[in-house]
Scaffold this motif. Structure first.
Motif, short mmCIF file in Angstrom:
data_model
loop_
_atom_site.label_atom_id
_atom_site.label_comp_id
_atom_site.label_asym_id
_atom_site.label_seq_id
_atom_site.Cartn_x
_atom_site.Cartn_y
_atom_site.Cartn_z
N ILE A 173 0.83 -1.07 -0.31
CA ILE A 173 -0.02 0.10 -0.10
C ILE A 173 0.81 1.12 -0.01
O ILE A 173 2.18 1.24 1.04
N HIS A 174 0.48 2.33 -0.84
CA HIS A 174 1.28 3.93 -0.75
C HIS A 174 0.31 4.31 -0.34
O HIS A 174 -1.12 4.45 -0.61
N PHE A 175 0.94 5.72 -0.17
CA PHE A 175 0.25 7.02 0.17
C PHE A 175 -0.01 7.48 -1.71
O PHE A 175 1.01 7.96 -2.45
N ALA A 176 -1.38 7.82 -1.75
CA ALA A 176 -1.56 8.69 -3.31
C ALA A 176 -2.05 10.00 -3.16
O ALA A 176 -2.46 10.99 -2.37
N PRO A 182 2.66 19.18 -1.47
CA PRO A 182 3.67 19.15 -0.24
C PRO A 182 4.54 18.07 0.23
O PRO A 182 5.34 18.18 0.52
N TYR A 183 3.50 16.71 -0.17
CA TYR A 183 4.44 15.60 -0.20
C TYR A 183 5.37 15.05 -1.49
O TYR A 183 5.81 13.67 -1.39
N ILE A 263 3.78 7.67 -3.62
CA ILE A 263 5.11 7.51 -2.57
C ILE A 263 5.10 6.14 -1.14
O ILE A 263 3.90 6.19 -0.48
N PRO A 264 6.33 5.51 -0.99
CA PRO A 264 6.19 4.86 -0.05
C PRO A 264 5.75 5.17 1.31
O PRO A 264 6.45 6.00 1.48
N LEU A 265 5.27 4.24 1.77
CA LEU A 265 5.14 4.90 3.54
C LEU A 265 6.31 3.98 4.20
O LEU A 265 7.12 3.30 4.47
N GLN A 266 6.44 4.75 5.60
CA GLN A 266 7.46 4.75 6.33
C GLN A 266 7.30 2.99 6.70
O GLN A 266 5.93 2.86 6.51
#
Length: 304
Positions: A173-176, A182-183, A263-266
């Motif tokens: 799962i990634h952040f979209a 800003p990300y 964007i990958p999550l931590q």
């Protein structure tokens, strides 16, 4: 009206009777049936017992059918033919070895996984017609159990001992976010720092929604969800339009709007889905499903 047939009269014994009548000899009937001559003799004797009348005349070691045996054989031929048709029709209604296969899928698998498997099935069984049904994990699982689907491409369901699963690949799962947000420049997203942001999500029942909820549980807050939708493509368009951020599986990367990035999550927020071919254990010997399983196993390396 109550119909009763003596328990000594079975389909197998009627089949033996027909083979004996065709060959006219215990040894030849036994050879054709791949059983012993003694077994043939016992089956014929059991039929006589069940019919309560003589079916054969004994002349030395030979058996000669009577007119009664001829009459029973004629009926047996019709009975076995009708039963064979009935079994085939019943199996087709249940989807077992029919001329079609009904496959359920998550929306997110239609861009790559589904076409790959359908083309594989066309090569393996070109006469087979494929029907595709799209829905959430919960929706597809229910249709599978109701017999409305033969198999479902989705995440492996939890607590489902009646379901057999053949894993295809794992997906993170990634952040979209929209390009230029800003990300956008961040290599990894700290989800805990996004507590004030608006989010969009899939509706309950989708495996990506479950991952969404679990990930925010780890982050320690409930996201502000401004809109929900029932398909992942609409969800990506909402992100593209700036309605909100979301979490998406990596498999949608090839079909996202050009202005949406993953964007990958931590690592502490990492959630992983296992996508599999799922079907009921009671159907594991279905020839069509065995063919689909073979296609899936061949496609694993490519899909991973």
């Amino acid at each position: 009206m109550h119909l009763h047939v003596d328990e000594e009269i079975t389909f197998r014994r009627l089949e033996i009777l027909l083979v004996f009548m065709e060959t006219g000899n215990l040894a030849r009937a036994a050879e054709k049936l791949e059983i012993s001559a003694v077994s043939v003799h016992r089956a014929l004797h059991a039929l006589e017992s069940g019919m309560r009348c003589a079916l054969f005349r004994h002349e030395g070691r030979n058996l000669h059918p009577t007119e009664a045996a001829q009459a029973l054989a004629e009926v047996a031929r019709d009975v076995l033919r009708t039963m064979s048709k009935g079994i085939r029709a019943t199996r087709e209604i249940a989807g077992y070895s029919a001329d079609r296969i009904r496959i359920g899928s998550l929306y997110s698998l239609t861009s790559r996984t589904v076409p790959r498997l359908i083309m594989g099935m066309k090569l393996r069984k070109p006469e087979l017609h494929t029907e595709l049904v799209l829905g959430s994990n919960a929706h597809l699982l229910q249709k599978l159990r109701d017999g409305a689907l033969d198999a479902a491409l989705m995440a492996i369901p939890e607590d489902a001992p009646d379901v057999e699963s053949e894993p295809l690949f794992q997906d993170d799962i990634h952040f979209a976010a929209p390009v230029g947000s800003p990300y956008a420049a961040q290599k990894e997203i700290d989800l805990g720092a996004c507590a004030g942001e608006p989010f969009v999500s899939l509706s309950e029942g989708f495996v990506t929604y479950s991952g969404f909820v679990d990930t925010f549980r780890i982050a320690g807050f409930t996201p502000k969800v401004v809109m929900k939708t029932d398909d992942i493509f609409s969800l990506m368009n909402l992100v593209s339009g700036g309605v909100g951020f979301t979490l998406l599986p990596g498999r949608v990367r090839g079909v996202m709007p050009h202005n949406v990035q993953l964007i990958p999550l931590q690592p502490r927020y990492l959630m992983r889905q296992t996508i599999a071919l799922n079907f009921l254990r009671t159907r594991e010997r279905d020839p069509n499903l065995l063919a689909l399983l073979a296609v899936c196993r061949l496609a694993k390396a490519e899909l991973s």
